[in-house]
Structure formats: structure tokens, C-alpha cells
Write a protein that holds these residues in place. Structure first.
Motif, short mmCIF file in Angstrom:
data_model
loop_
_atom_site.label_atom_id
_atom_site.label_comp_id
_atom_site.label_asym_id
_atom_site.label_seq_id
_atom_site.Cartn_x
_atom_site.Cartn_y
_atom_site.Cartn_z
N SER A 1 20.22 24.69 -21.56
CA SER A 1 20.21 25.18 -20.18
C SER A 1 19.60 26.57 -20.14
N TYR A 2 19.16 26.96 -18.97
CA TYR A 2 18.57 28.29 -18.80
C TYR A 2 18.74 28.72 -17.34
N GLY A 3 18.53 29.99 -17.07
CA GLY A 3 18.66 30.47 -15.71
C GLY A 3 18.15 31.90 -15.57
N ILE A 4 18.07 32.35 -14.32
CA ILE A 4 17.67 33.72 -14.04
C ILE A 4 18.62 34.32 -13.01
N MET A 5 18.73 35.63 -13.04
CA MET A 5 19.43 36.39 -12.00
C MET A 5 18.47 37.42 -11.46
N LEU A 6 18.29 37.43 -10.14
CA LEU A 6 17.41 38.37 -9.49
C LEU A 6 18.17 39.01 -8.34
N LYS A 7 18.27 40.33 -8.36
CA LYS A 7 18.98 41.04 -7.30
C LYS A 7 17.99 41.84 -6.48
N VAL A 8 17.97 41.58 -5.18
CA VAL A 8 17.10 42.28 -4.24
C VAL A 8 17.98 42.99 -3.23
N LYS A 9 18.05 44.31 -3.35
CA LYS A 9 18.91 45.13 -2.49
C LYS A 9 20.36 44.66 -2.59
N GLN A 10 20.92 44.13 -1.48
CA GLN A 10 22.35 43.77 -1.50
C GLN A 10 22.62 42.34 -1.93
N VAL B 1 20.02 37.80 -21.35
CA VAL B 1 19.06 38.85 -21.70
C VAL B 1 19.02 39.84 -20.54
N LEU B 2 19.55 41.04 -20.77
CA LEU B 2 19.74 42.03 -19.71
C LEU B 2 18.49 42.89 -19.59
N LEU B 3 17.48 42.35 -18.96
CA LEU B 3 16.21 43.06 -18.83
C LEU B 3 16.35 44.29 -17.93
N SER B 4 17.20 44.21 -16.91
CA SER B 4 17.51 45.34 -16.05
C SER B 4 18.75 44.99 -15.24
N LYS B 5 19.23 45.92 -14.42
CA LYS B 5 20.39 45.63 -13.59
C LYS B 5 20.07 44.61 -12.50
N ASN B 6 18.78 44.46 -12.22
CA ASN B 6 18.36 43.57 -11.14
C ASN B 6 17.71 42.28 -11.62
N PHE C 1 17.78 37.05 -17.73
CA PHE C 1 17.40 35.70 -18.14
C PHE C 1 18.51 35.14 -19.00
N LEU C 2 18.92 33.90 -18.74
CA LEU C 2 20.07 33.30 -19.41
C LEU C 2 19.65 32.04 -20.18
N LEU C 3 20.33 31.82 -21.31
CA LEU C 3 20.12 30.63 -22.13
C LEU C 3 21.46 30.06 -22.55
N GLY C 4 21.54 28.74 -22.72
CA GLY C 4 22.79 28.14 -23.14
C GLY C 4 22.58 26.85 -23.90
N TYR C 5 23.63 26.44 -24.60
CA TYR C 5 23.58 25.20 -25.38
C TYR C 5 24.95 24.55 -25.38
#
Length: 330
Positions: free
Chosen positions: A289-298, A257-262, A265-269
Motif C-alpha cells: 500500500s502507499y499514500g500521500i498527505m498534502l496540507k494546503v492552508k487549513q 517519509v516526512l518530506l515537510s510539514k505539508n 509519502f507513506l508506504l505499507g505492507y
């Protein structure tokens, strides 16, 4: 192009997998990064500047620049820890390469003799070194990983030389198809008189696509396409073992789920994991399964969680960055 030709010439040397028998080096089947772990356990079609995906398919390296750095830690089960790391670098006229390591520490065990007397302790560990390269040919990208794997228990060990051959086809900007022949190779040394372990050869194919007006990227990956590498238990314990179910056991499903470039939220089965690890009366979330990606600056941070059993699951944590972004500081 010369690099690709050289890689192809190496195939006869490392390309005879011992299919059948007892597979060794099973640590190679563990997830090497939180992104793939969150998307059902594997992904071979994500080519979007993420160096961690070269562990899954070397052809994804065409999207990765130099000086990309990645580190991952996975507290697995029973004090087992899994680590992986990768770095991309330039080799003059040969272009960009990536090097990686995957290390599994199984912990410390008690050493006892046949009468039960303690003789101390011993350790067990697996590690694999990766070197990868890709080559763009129009809408196609071909890639190869050369791998050296070593597995040791106490003073006993074995070493294998393997190769991954992969490809990515870009149907459009938002649709890619990937395929990889994983773990071509053979055991080159073994410290015991027992039969040499076979490498876990596998063929995987998958696709990733994002509908134009949806902030979601779907990933479907089919694995275990080599029949000998897909063992069916005769006693299914009341679980579904129909022909349709056997097909679904070879498919992993995932969505980002591409909420923003930064932030994502991910889901899997993973249906195979669910069927093999669920209890007879309840699943307990096994296979999800599930996960998140968070990008802070670099710096890009990822966290994923995969449920294996009603008793719990496993967590995956990683950091990824492009050192070129720090050149003002360095």
C-alpha cells in the motif's frame, strides 16, 4: 479521572466477547482512514493531533484539540462504498470527546424467490457510531470508545454494543507505543432465529518511532493476537504456511517519509493480505500500500491505495481540518 473510572465500571457490562463461532460485523475490520490503510491496514500508536486515529486507538485523543473535523470515503469493491467521519468537541469539565460514524453501503441486490422469479430489490448496510474519550496519566494515556453497531440485510438486522480500550505510552517525543483491546461486547438484538453473530474481538499492539536524523517515521503493528480471531485455512493452495509465516501474518509494516510539514509519502505492507489473496504463480502487488498527505492552508488531504489482488485494489480519500483555524472567517 471520574470519566475513566466510569468507563472501567462499564467493562463488566460490555466486556464479554463471544470468541469463537462465526464472527459478524466484519465491516469493523475495514480501514477507517487513508493513513492507516497506507501503513499496512492498521496503526494503534500514532498520537500526533490526527483525529482519524481515534478509530484505531481511543488513547490517541489526548493529542487532539476541539473542533477537529474529518471525513473519509473509500470506494471498495463491487459498488461497495465505505464512509467515515469524526468530530471532536468540548464537554465542560469533562474535557474533550470525539464522536464518529463508520458506514458501509453494500449496494442494491435483486430479490428472487426459490423458483427464480424476481420480487424486486433490497439493500444491505452496516453502520457504527463511536464516542471516545482519553485521560492522561503522566507518560501514559488511557482511552475508551463506546460503539453501537448495526448490520442489516433487507428487513433482517442485528445490533451490538461494543467498547475499545486503549493505551499509549510515550517513551520519548519521537517514540510511542500503543495497545488496544478492540470490540469488547456482545450482540444485543437479532431479528432472525439463527445464532447471534459474535463480535470480532481483537488485541493489537504497535509502535511508531522516528530516528533522530532520518525524515522517516516507522510504524509496526501486530494484530489478530486473539487466536480465535485468526482463522487458518487448511488448504493453503501452495502458499507458505510455516510457523514464521504465521507470525508475519500478524504484523503490518509502515513508513511515513516526512518530506515537510505539508507533504508526506507513506508506504505499507500487509503480509497476511499478500499470502491470502495472491495467486499461486504471482502476487500482483497484493499486500502493498502507499499514500500521500498534502496540507494546503487549513485543510489536510490524504489519498491512499491498497493492493488486494492482481486484479486491483482499493482507494481511500479523506479531508481533515481544525475549525478553530477558520474562526476569523466564521
Amino acid at each position: 479521572m471520574k470519566v475513566v473510572i466510569a468507563i472501567v465500571c462499564l467493562i463488566p457490562l460490555v466486556g464479554f466477547s463471544q470468541i469463537g463461532g462465526q464472527f459478524g460485523y466484519q465491516s469493523l475490520n475495514l480501514s477507517t482512514n487513508p493513513r492507516s490503510a497506507a501503513l499496512g491496514g492498521s496503526s494503534v500508536s500514532l498520537a500526533d493531533e490526527d483525529i482519524s486515529q481515534f478509530f484505531e486507538n481511543p488513547a490517541t485523543l489526548d493529542s487532539v484539540g476541539t473542533k477537529n473535523l474529518f471525513f473519509h470515503i473509500n470506494p471498495y469493491f463491487a459498488d461497495v462504498f465505505v464512509y467515515s467521519g469524526a468530530y471532536s468537541f468540548d464537554v465542560g469539565n469533562m474535557g474533550t470527546f470525539a464522536a464518529g460514524i463508520h458506514y458501509v453501503n453494500f449496494g442494491e441486490f435483486n430479490l428472487i424467490d426459490q423458483t427464480g422469479n424476481g420480487l424486486g430489490t433490497f439493500n444491505a448496510q452496516d453502520y457504527t457510531f463511536w464516542v471516545g474519550k482519553s485521560q492522561v496519566l503522566g507518560p501514559f494515556t488511557l482511552g475508551a470508545n463506546l460503539k453501537l453497531a448495526h448490520s442489516s440485510i433487507d428487513s433482517y438486522g442485528s445490533t451490538a454494543m461494543m467498547m475499545d480500550l486503549g493505551g499509549v505510552f510515550r517513551v520519548s517525543k519521537s517514540w510511542t507505543v500503543g495497545m488496544v483491546f478492540r470490540n469488547f461486547g456482545t450482540t444485543i438484538s437479532n431479528s432472525t432465529t439463527l445464532s447471534r453473530p459474535s463480535v470480532p474481538f481483537d488485541v493489537m499492539i504497535g509502535t511508531s518511532f522516528k530516528p533522530e536524523y532520518m525524515p522517516i517515521r516507522f510504524t509496526v503493528t501486530s494484530n489478530s493476537l486473539v487466536e480465535d480471531n485468526f482463522v487458518e485455512q487448511e488448504d493453503t493452495g501452495g502458499r507458505n504456511n510455516s510457523a514464521v509465516d504465521k507470525v508475519w501474518k500478524r504484523v503490518n509494516l509502515g513508513a511515513e517519509v516526512l518530506l515537510s510539514k505539508n507533504f508526506q509519502f507513506l508506504l505499507g505492507y500487509n503480509h497476511k493480505r499478500k499470502q491470502e489473496l495472491r495467486l499461486e504463480d504471482r502476487g500482483g502487488g497484493a499486500g502493498f500500500s502507499y499514500g500521500i498527505m498534502l496540507k494546503v492552508k487549513q485543510v489536510e488531504f490524504r489519498f491512499s491505495r491498497a493492493t488486494y489482488h492482481v486484479a486491483g485494489g482499493s482507494s481511500f480519500i479523506s479531508l481533515r481540518t481544525d475549525l478553530n483555524d477558520f474562526k476569523r472567517i466564521l
